[in-house]
Design a protein around this motif. Structure first.
Motif, PDB file in Angstrom:
ATOM      1  N   VAL A  55       0.851  -1.194   0.000  1.00 18.13           N
ATOM      2  CA  VAL A  55       0.000   0.000   0.000  1.00 18.13           C
ATOM      3  C   VAL A  55       0.886   1.243   0.000  1.00 18.13           C
ATOM      4  CG1 VAL A  55      -1.829   1.210   1.273  1.00 18.13           C
ATOM      5  CG2 VAL A  55      -1.792  -1.285   1.201  1.00 18.13           C
ATOM      6  N   TYR A  56       2.067   1.107   0.631  1.00 17.76           N
ATOM      7  CA  TYR A  56       3.064   2.197   0.644  1.00 17.76           C
ATOM      8  C   TYR A  56       4.411   1.664   0.151  1.00 17.76           C
ATOM      9  CZ  TYR A  56       0.005   5.109   3.518  1.00 17.76           C
ATOM     10  OH  TYR A  56      -1.038   5.859   3.990  1.00 17.76           O
ATOM     11  N   ALA A  57       5.185   2.539  -0.477  1.00 15.38           N
ATOM     12  CA  ALA A  57       6.592   2.246  -0.779  1.00 15.38           C
ATOM     13  C   ALA A  57       7.419   3.401  -0.234  1.00 15.38           C
ATOM     14  CB  ALA A  57       6.800   2.117  -2.280  1.00 15.38           C
ATOM     15  N   ILE A  58       8.515   3.067   0.442  1.00 24.75           N
ATOM     16  CA  ILE A  58       9.421   4.118   0.948  1.00 24.75           C
ATOM     17  C   ILE A  58      10.733   3.985   0.181  1.00 24.75           C
ATOM     18  CG2 ILE A  58      10.563   5.095   2.971  1.00 24.75           C
ATOM     19  CD1 ILE A  58       8.586   3.564   4.747  1.00 24.75           C
ATOM     20  N   ASN A  59      11.120   5.058  -0.493  1.00 26.53           N
ATOM     21  CA  ASN A  59      12.381   4.993  -1.241  1.00 26.53           C
ATOM     22  C   ASN A  59      13.523   5.630  -0.456  1.00 26.53           C
ATOM     23  OD1 ASN A  59      14.371   4.640  -3.094  1.00 26.53           O
ATOM     24  ND2 ASN A  59      13.729   6.345  -4.416  1.00 26.53           N
ATOM     25  N   GLN A 100       9.097   9.405  -0.865  1.00 22.91           N
ATOM     26  CA  GLN A 100      10.405   9.605  -1.491  1.00 22.91           C
ATOM     27  C   GLN A 100      11.227  10.491  -0.561  1.00 22.91           C
ATOM     28  OE1 GLN A 100      12.030   8.614  -4.177  1.00 22.91           O
ATOM     29  NE2 GLN A 100      13.583  10.200  -4.404  1.00 22.91           N
ATOM     30  N   VAL A 101      12.420  10.034  -0.201  1.00 22.65           N
ATOM     31  CA  VAL A 101      13.246  10.831   0.717  1.00 22.65           C
ATOM     32  C   VAL A 101      14.190  11.711  -0.101  1.00 22.65           C
ATOM     33  CG1 VAL A 101      14.799  10.769   2.698  1.00 22.65           C
ATOM     34  CG2 VAL A 101      13.074   8.976   2.419  1.00 22.65           C
ATOM     35  N   ASP A 143       0.544  10.623  -8.498  1.00 25.70           N
ATOM     36  CA  ASP A 143      -0.159  11.666  -7.727  1.00 25.70           C
ATOM     37  C   ASP A 143      -0.025  11.437  -6.221  1.00 25.70           C
ATOM     38  OD1 ASP A 143      -1.071  12.841 -10.039  1.00 25.70           O
ATOM     39  OD2 ASP A 143      -2.829  11.524 -10.134  1.00 25.70           O
ATOM     40  N   LYS A 144       0.071  10.156  -5.849  1.00 20.42           N
ATOM     41  CA  LYS A 144       0.046   9.835  -4.412  1.00 20.42           C
ATOM     42  C   LYS A 144       1.479   9.733  -3.877  1.00 20.42           C
ATOM     43  CE  LYS A 144      -2.976   6.615  -3.309  1.00 20.42           C
ATOM     44  NZ  LYS A 144      -3.816   5.381  -3.412  1.00 20.42           N
ATOM     45  N   TYR A 145       2.045  10.902  -3.560  1.00 22.34           N
ATOM     46  CA  TYR A 145       3.431  10.898  -3.077  1.00 22.34           C
ATOM     47  C   TYR A 145       3.601  11.855  -1.899  1.00 22.34           C
ATOM     48  CZ  TYR A 145       3.818  15.394  -5.397  1.00 22.34           C
ATOM     49  OH  TYR A 145       3.602  16.697  -5.750  1.00 22.34           O
ATOM     50  N   PHE A 146       4.508  11.472  -1.015  1.00 19.05           N
ATOM     51  CA  PHE A 146       5.033  12.393  -0.007  1.00 19.05           C
ATOM     52  C   PHE A 146       6.528  12.483  -0.275  1.00 19.05           C
ATOM     53  CE2 PHE A 146       1.332  10.467   2.032  1.00 19.05           C
ATOM     54  CZ  PHE A 146       0.672  11.566   2.541  1.00 19.05           C
ATOM     55  N   ILE A 147       7.001  13.677  -0.602  1.00 17.88           N
ATOM     56  CA  ILE A 147       8.450  13.877  -0.738  1.00 17.88           C
ATOM     57  C   ILE A 147       8.914  14.521   0.570  1.00 17.88           C
ATOM     58  CG2 ILE A 147      10.265  15.198  -1.913  1.00 17.88           C
ATOM     59  CD1 ILE A 147       8.552  14.884  -4.502  1.00 17.88           C
ATOM     60  N   ILE A 148       9.782  13.816   1.285  1.00 18.28           N
ATOM     61  CA  ILE A 148      10.262  14.349   2.565  1.00 18.28           C
ATOM     62  C   ILE A 148      11.718  14.777   2.383  1.00 18.28           C
ATOM     63  CG2 ILE A 148      10.451  13.940   5.060  1.00 18.28           C
ATOM     64  CD1 ILE A 148       7.710  13.139   4.162  1.00 18.28           C
ATOM     65  N   ARG A 149      11.925  16.085   2.427  1.00 16.92           N
ATOM     66  CA  ARG A 149      13.310  16.585   2.375  1.00 16.92           C
ATOM     67  C   ARG A 149      13.858  16.628   3.798  1.00 16.92           C
ATOM     68  NH1 ARG A 149      11.758  21.708  -1.164  1.00 16.92           N
ATOM     69  NH2 ARG A 149      11.781  20.799  -3.262  1.00 16.92           N
ATOM     70  N   THR A 150      15.015  15.991   3.980  1.00 15.87           N
ATOM     71  CA  THR A 150      15.620  15.997   5.301  1.00 15.87           C
ATOM     72  C   THR A 150      17.079  16.431   5.199  1.00 15.87           C
ATOM     73  OG1 THR A 150      15.886  14.676   7.323  1.00 15.87           O
ATOM     74  CG2 THR A 150      16.255  13.538   5.236  1.00 15.87           C
ATOM     75  N   ALA A 151      17.810  16.415   6.296  1.00 12.86           N
ATOM     76  CA  ALA A 151      19.154  17.002   6.284  1.00 12.86           C
ATOM     77  C   ALA A 151      20.085  16.344   7.291  1.00 12.86           C
ATOM     78  CB  ALA A 151      19.055  18.485   6.643  1.00 12.86           C
ATOM     79  N   TRP A 152      21.333  16.290   6.957  1.00 12.05           N
ATOM     80  CA  TRP A 152      22.415  15.949   7.890  1.00 12.05           C
ATOM     81  C   TRP A 152      22.059  14.705   8.735  1.00 12.05           C
ATOM     82  CZ3 TRP A 152      25.189  20.842  10.265  1.00 12.05           C
ATOM     83  CH2 TRP A 152      25.407  21.792   9.264  1.00 12.05           C
ATOM     84  N   LEU A 153      21.682  13.620   8.070  1.00  9.93           N
ATOM     85  CA  LEU A 153      21.255  12.416   8.788  1.00  9.93           C
ATOM     86  C   LEU A 153      22.424  11.706   9.463  1.00  9.93           C
ATOM     87  CD1 LEU A 153      18.744  10.497   6.441  1.00  9.93           C
ATOM     88  CD2 LEU A 153      18.240  11.968   8.416  1.00  9.93           C
TER      89      LEU A 153
END
Ligand SMILES: NC(=O)C1=CN([C@@H]2O[C@H](COP(=O)(O)OP(=O)(O)OC[C@H]3O[C@@H](n4cnc5c(N)ncnc54)[C@H](OP(=O)(O)O)[C@@H]3O)[C@@H](O)[C@H]2O)C=CC1
Ligand SMILES: Cc1cn([C@H]2C[C@H](O)[C@@H](COP(=O)(O)OP(=O)(O)O[C@H]3O[C@@H](C)C(=O)[C@@H](O)[C@H]3O)O2)c(=O)[nH]c1=O
Length: 287
Positions: A55-59, A100-101, A143-153
Motif C-alpha cells: 500500500v506504501y513504498a518508501i524509497n 520519497q526521501v 499523484d500519491k506521493y510524499f516527498i520528505i526533504r531531510t538534512a544531515w542524517l
C-alpha cells in the motif's frame, strides 16, 4: 497499518526502519535486499510489487556520496533520478503511495531564514541536482506521493558524520571543522518515526514536506557536541569553508522550516542535541 515496501533497506535510514520494525513488532514492512530491490531493475521491481501488493513504498535507496557524485554523474543520475522514476511509475501503476526521501542539498543556501517547501530549489552540487530531478520525476509519474526533504542524517547505522568524527577523534589531537555552513543534524530514527506517523495517519495530504530535528548548528557546533557528550578531549578548531576545499560545494545555509509537517501530522520534533544524546548512547551500547 498497511503493507510497506522499503527500498535501500541496507542503508542508514533503511536500517532504522528495520530496528523500529523489530522493536515494535511491526510485521508490515518488506525489506528487499539490494539485488531483489534494485531500483534500476524495472522487471524485478514489478515482480516485487505484484507479489507483495504494497500500500506504501518508501524509497530510501540513493547515491549519497556527495563529493564522488561530482565525477560519477552517470551513476548518481541513474540511481537518484531513474531509480526514483522507476519506483514512482510502479506506484502509479499499482496504486501505491510513495514516500520519497530527498535532501536540503536541493537548495543553493543563500537564504537567511528557514527554508520552506515552496522556496526555489536551485542545487549547487551534482548530488543536489540529481535529488531534485528525482523529486520532479516522482511528481510527474504519480499523484500519491510524499516527498520528505531531510538534512544531515546520522544514526548508529552505516556511515555518517557522527561515526566519522568519533573515528577521527581516536587518532587525532585536534580537528578542523567548518563553522560557516549552517543546518540541522537529524537523527535518522526520528525521521523513520516521522514517516511511520505519516503512514499510520492514512493522510492523503500529498506533497513536499521538510523534516529535520529542531534547532540550528554548524558542522563545528555538531562536532563540539559529539565530543562534549562523549567526553572526548580532541580539540575542535572552527574554520571557514574556504579552508576545507571539497569537490562538491555545499549550501552555506540549509536550515528547514518544518511548520507544514508539524501542523499537518501533529508532530513534535526533538531538538537536535537531545537526539544526538540518544544516538551516542546507542553507539556506546554497540561498542
Ligand atoms: N545521509 C544523509 O545525510 C542524508 C540523506 N538524505 C536522503 O535520505 C535517504 C537515505 O539516506 P541514507 O540512508 O543516509 O543513505 P545510505 O547511503 O546509507 O543508503 C542508501 C542505500 O541505497 C542503496 N542503493 C544504491 N543504489 C541502489 C540501487 N540501485 N537499488 C537499491 N538500493 C541502492 C545503497 O547501497 P550501497 O551502499 O551498496 O550503494 C545504500 O544501502 C536518501 O534518499 C538520501 O538522499 C537526505 C538528507 C541527508
Ligand atoms: C570530515 C570533515 C568534514 N568537514 C566538513 C565537510 C562538509 O562541509 C561537512 C560534512 O561533511 P560530510 O562529507 O561528512 O557530509 P555530507 O556528505 O556533505 O553530508 C550531506 O550528505 C548528503 C547525503 C545530504 O543529503 C546532506 O543533507 C548532508 O548530510 O563537514 C570538516 O569541516 N572537517 C572534517 O574533518
Amino acid at each position: 497499518m498497511s503493507n510497506t515496501i522499503v527500498f535501500g533497506a541496507s542503508g542508514q535510514l533503511g536500517q532504522c526502519f528495520k530496528r523500529i520494525s523489530a522493536e515494535m513488532n511491526l510485521d508490515i514492512f518488506i525489506f528487499p535486499d539490494e539485488t531483489e530491490g534494485n531500483i534500476l531493475d524495472v522487471e524485478g521491481l514489478e515482480r516485487l510489487f505484484q507479489f507483495h501488493r504494497p500500500v506504501y513504498a518508501i524509497n530510501c535507496a540513493a547515491y549519497t556520496a556527495v563529493d564522488k557524485a561530482e565525477t560519477d554523474v552517470e551513476l548518481a543520475t541513474k540511481v537518484n533520478v531513474e531509480g526514483a522514476k522507476n519506483i514512482a511509475d510502479l506506484c502509479s501503476k499499482f496504486n501505491v503511495t510513495l514516500i520519497q526521501v530527498s535532501t536540503d542539498f536541493v537548495f543553493k543556501g543563500d537564504k537567511a531564514s528557514p527554508l520552506k517547501e515552496e522556496d526555489e530549489a536551485s542545487p549547487i552540487s551534482v548530488y543536489g541536482q540529481t535529488k531534485l530531478d528525482g523529486e520532479r520525476a516522482v511528481i510527474e509519474a504519480t499523484d500519491k506521493y510524499f516527498i520528505i526533504r531531510t538534512a544531515w542524517l546520522y544514526s548508529e547505522f552505516a556511515n555518517n558524520f557522527v561515526k566519522t568524527m568519533l573515528k577521527l577523534a581516536s587518532t587525532r589531537n585536534e580537528l578542523k571543522v567548518i563553522a560557516d555552513q549552517a543546518g540541522t543534524p537529524t537523527y535518522a530514527i526520528d525521521l523513520a518515526e516521522c514517516i511511520i506517523s505519516i503512514i499510520t495517519s492514512g493522510s492523503t495530504a500529498y506533497g513536499i514536506y521538510h523534516y529535520s530535528n529542531e534547532g540550528i548548528a554548524s558542522w563545528y557546533d555538531f562536532t563540539k557536541a559529539i565530543f562534549d557528550l562523549s567526553d572526548i578531549s580532541t580539540r575542535v578548531i572552527p574554520i571557514p569553508t574556504s579552508e576545507y576545499p571539497t569537490p562538491a560545494v555545499r549550501p552555506a545555509y540549509s536550515v528547514m522550516d518544518k511548520t507544514k509537517i508539524k501542523t499537518t501530522f501533529g508532530l513534535q520534533i526533538p531538538y537536535w542535541r537531545e537526539s544526538l544524546k540518544t544516538c551516542l548512547s546507542k553507539i556506546n551500547q554497540q561498542n
